[in-house]
Design a protein around this motif. Structure first.
Motif, short mmCIF file in Angstrom:
data_model
loop_
_atom_site.label_atom_id
_atom_site.label_comp_id
_atom_site.label_asym_id
_atom_site.label_seq_id
_atom_site.Cartn_x
_atom_site.Cartn_y
_atom_site.Cartn_z
N ARG A 66 0.86 -1.17 0.00
CA ARG A 66 0.00 0.00 0.00
C ARG A 66 0.90 1.23 0.00
NH1 ARG A 66 -0.74 1.98 5.13
NH2 ARG A 66 -2.89 2.61 4.80
N ALA A 67 0.32 2.41 -0.21
CA ALA A 67 1.12 3.62 -0.31
C ALA A 67 0.48 4.75 0.48
CB ALA A 67 1.29 4.03 -1.77
N ALA A 68 1.31 5.75 0.84
CA ALA A 68 0.82 6.94 1.54
C ALA A 68 1.75 8.10 1.23
CB ALA A 68 0.77 6.70 3.05
N LYS A 69 1.15 9.27 1.05
CA LYS A 69 1.94 10.49 0.89
C LYS A 69 2.44 10.91 2.26
CE LYS A 69 1.51 15.34 -0.56
NZ LYS A 69 2.75 15.38 -1.36
N CYS A 70 3.72 11.25 2.38
CA CYS A 70 4.29 11.60 3.67
C CYS A 70 5.50 12.49 3.49
CB CYS A 70 4.68 10.33 4.43
SG CYS A 70 5.41 10.63 6.06
N ASP A 71 5.48 13.65 4.13
CA ASP A 71 6.62 14.55 4.20
C ASP A 71 7.26 14.34 5.56
OD1 ASP A 71 8.41 16.65 4.47
OD2 ASP A 71 7.02 18.21 3.82
N VAL A 72 8.43 13.70 5.58
CA VAL A 72 9.02 13.33 6.86
C VAL A 72 9.48 14.53 7.69
CG1 VAL A 72 9.73 11.03 6.09
CG2 VAL A 72 11.33 12.96 5.87
N SER A 73 9.57 15.71 7.07
CA SER A 73 9.93 16.89 7.85
C SER A 73 8.76 17.37 8.71
CB SER A 73 10.38 18.03 6.93
OG SER A 73 9.29 18.54 6.18
N LYS A 74 7.56 16.78 8.49
CA LYS A 74 6.37 17.14 9.26
C LYS A 74 5.98 15.97 10.15
CE LYS A 74 4.64 20.14 5.55
NZ LYS A 74 3.55 20.35 4.56
N LEU A 75 6.06 16.16 11.46
CA LEU A 75 5.78 15.08 12.40
C LEU A 75 4.38 14.54 12.23
CD1 LEU A 75 6.59 13.32 14.80
CD2 LEU A 75 5.90 15.20 16.32
N GLU A 76 3.41 15.42 11.95
CA GLU A 76 2.03 14.97 11.83
C GLU A 76 1.85 14.02 10.64
OE1 GLU A 76 2.21 19.22 10.01
OE2 GLU A 76 3.11 18.11 11.69
N ASP A 77 2.60 14.24 9.56
CA ASP A 77 2.54 13.33 8.41
C ASP A 77 3.06 11.94 8.80
OD1 ASP A 77 1.66 15.45 6.86
OD2 ASP A 77 3.06 15.05 5.21
N VAL A 78 4.17 11.93 9.49
CA VAL A 78 4.78 10.66 9.86
C VAL A 78 3.90 9.90 10.85
CG1 VAL A 78 6.83 9.56 10.81
CG2 VAL A 78 7.07 11.64 9.44
N ALA A 79 3.35 10.62 11.82
CA ALA A 79 2.47 9.99 12.80
C ALA A 79 1.25 9.36 12.11
CB ALA A 79 2.03 11.00 13.85
N ALA A 80 0.67 10.09 11.17
CA ALA A 80 -0.50 9.57 10.46
C ALA A 80 -0.14 8.34 9.64
CB ALA A 80 -1.07 10.66 9.55
N ALA A 81 1.04 8.35 9.00
CA ALA A 81 1.46 7.20 8.20
C ALA A 81 1.60 5.95 9.07
CB ALA A 81 2.76 7.50 7.48
N PHE A 82 2.20 6.10 10.24
CA PHE A 82 2.36 4.94 11.13
C PHE A 82 1.03 4.49 11.71
CE2 PHE A 82 6.93 5.74 11.02
CZ PHE A 82 7.42 4.45 11.07
N ASP A 83 0.16 5.42 12.05
CA ASP A 83 -1.16 5.04 12.56
C ASP A 83 -1.93 4.25 11.51
OD1 ASP A 83 -0.77 6.20 15.03
OD2 ASP A 83 -1.77 8.08 14.51
N ASP A 84 -1.91 4.72 10.26
CA ASP A 84 -2.63 4.02 9.19
C ASP A 84 -2.02 2.64 8.94
OD1 ASP A 84 -4.25 6.22 8.95
OD2 ASP A 84 -3.30 6.98 7.12
#
Length: 283
Positions: free
Chosen positions: A63-81
């Motif tokens: 599966r795939a997800a858009k994620c900007d690792v410089s943004k903590l909220e993006d990374v947190a959402a990716a791991f939660d999903d």
């Protein structure tokens, strides 16, 4: 336990940042080929989805997800999903990175005026640190948060975090930009501290330190510039840059139980570059 059985990661799940191309894509392919369920994340979400679709067409679970690792909220959402989809997270690759500019030396063997410390653009420094160092912190932070819950979610304790460092953390490279060098040195020591702290939870943290690989980093400048490719080939003791498939066996070692007694290791895979360049760079 038999030797090859220790490399078995079937049924486990892996999240890879910067997975749409280059070394990150090689990690994702490796995990899928070895039987893991994989989430490919990248700032280019469309490219990540294309590669995930390609893996699914080949019979793998991805599966795939858009994620900007410089943004903590993006990374947190990716791991939660990822954890919701796969009942936790067993393996995480903190891979996303970029090179924002050349070093003080050009591949042609001349001083690069734009790469000198006294004129280096601060914005390039901040961008590099934001992705190459802060992004690793964000990824390891969120991986640790989810992995501490693995035993309750899946019955498997702990996990494996693999960080993409660089031989630039160990040696000076005149062709490479100064913020990249500083970020990767920081990554190495952060990895050691994270490994020290997280060992009590059964979470292993190691780093792969590639040397000159042919990837899209730096806007694919090595692929576009034959002189750059030739320079790296000539500097490397083995006489050639590496292709990304060559990093897969090391990735599987560190991700799997084959590396179960490894944590805090900074593993070089650089064709001997840490031994020194074959051709010294002189003015």
């Amino acid at each position: 336990m038999k030797t090859l059985d220790q490399f078995d990661i079937r049924g486990r799940s892996a999240l890879v940042t910067g997975a749409a191309s280059g070394i990150g894509l090689a990690y994702a392919e490796c995990m899928a080929e070895a039987g893991a369920r994989v989430t490919l994340t990248d700032i280019d979400g469309e490219a990540a989805e294309r590669e995930a679709a390609r893996l699914r067409e080949a019979g793998y679970e991805a599966r795939a997800a858009k994620c900007d690792v410089s943004k903590l909220e993006d990374v947190a959402a990716a791991f939660d999903d990822h954890a919701a989809a796969y009942n936790g997270c067993d393996i995480a690759f903190a891979n996303a990175g970029l090179d924002v500019g050349n070093g003080f030396w050009t591949p042609e063997g001349k001083r690069n005026p734009d790469g000198q410390i006294d004129v280096y653009e601060p914005e390039r420094w901040y961008k590099s640190i934001g992705i190459n160092l802060n992004g690793v912190f964000h990824t390891v932070r969120e991986a640790a948060r989810v992995m501490k819950q693995n035993e309750a979610l899946s019955g498997r304790r702990g996990g494996s975090i693999v960080i993409t460092s660089s031989n630039a953390a160990e040696v000076n490279e005149a062709i490479v930009g100064v913020p990249y060098m500083a970020a990767k040195a920081g990554v190495k020591h952060f990895m050691r501290h994270a490994a020290f702290e997280l060992a009590a939870y059964g979470i292993r943290v190691n780093a792969i330190a590639p040397g000159p690989f042919v990837t899209n980093i730096g806007d694919g400048w090595v692929k576009k510039n034959p002189a750059a490719k030739k320079a790296w080939d000539e500097l490397c003791p083995l006489g050639r840059m590496a292709e990304t498939y060559q990093i897969k066996p090391l990735a599987l070692l560190l991700a799997s139980d084959a590396g179960s007694y490894m944590t805090g290791s900074h593993v070089m895979i650089d064709g001997g570059m840490q031994l020194g360049p074959i051709k010294p760079l002189n003015d």
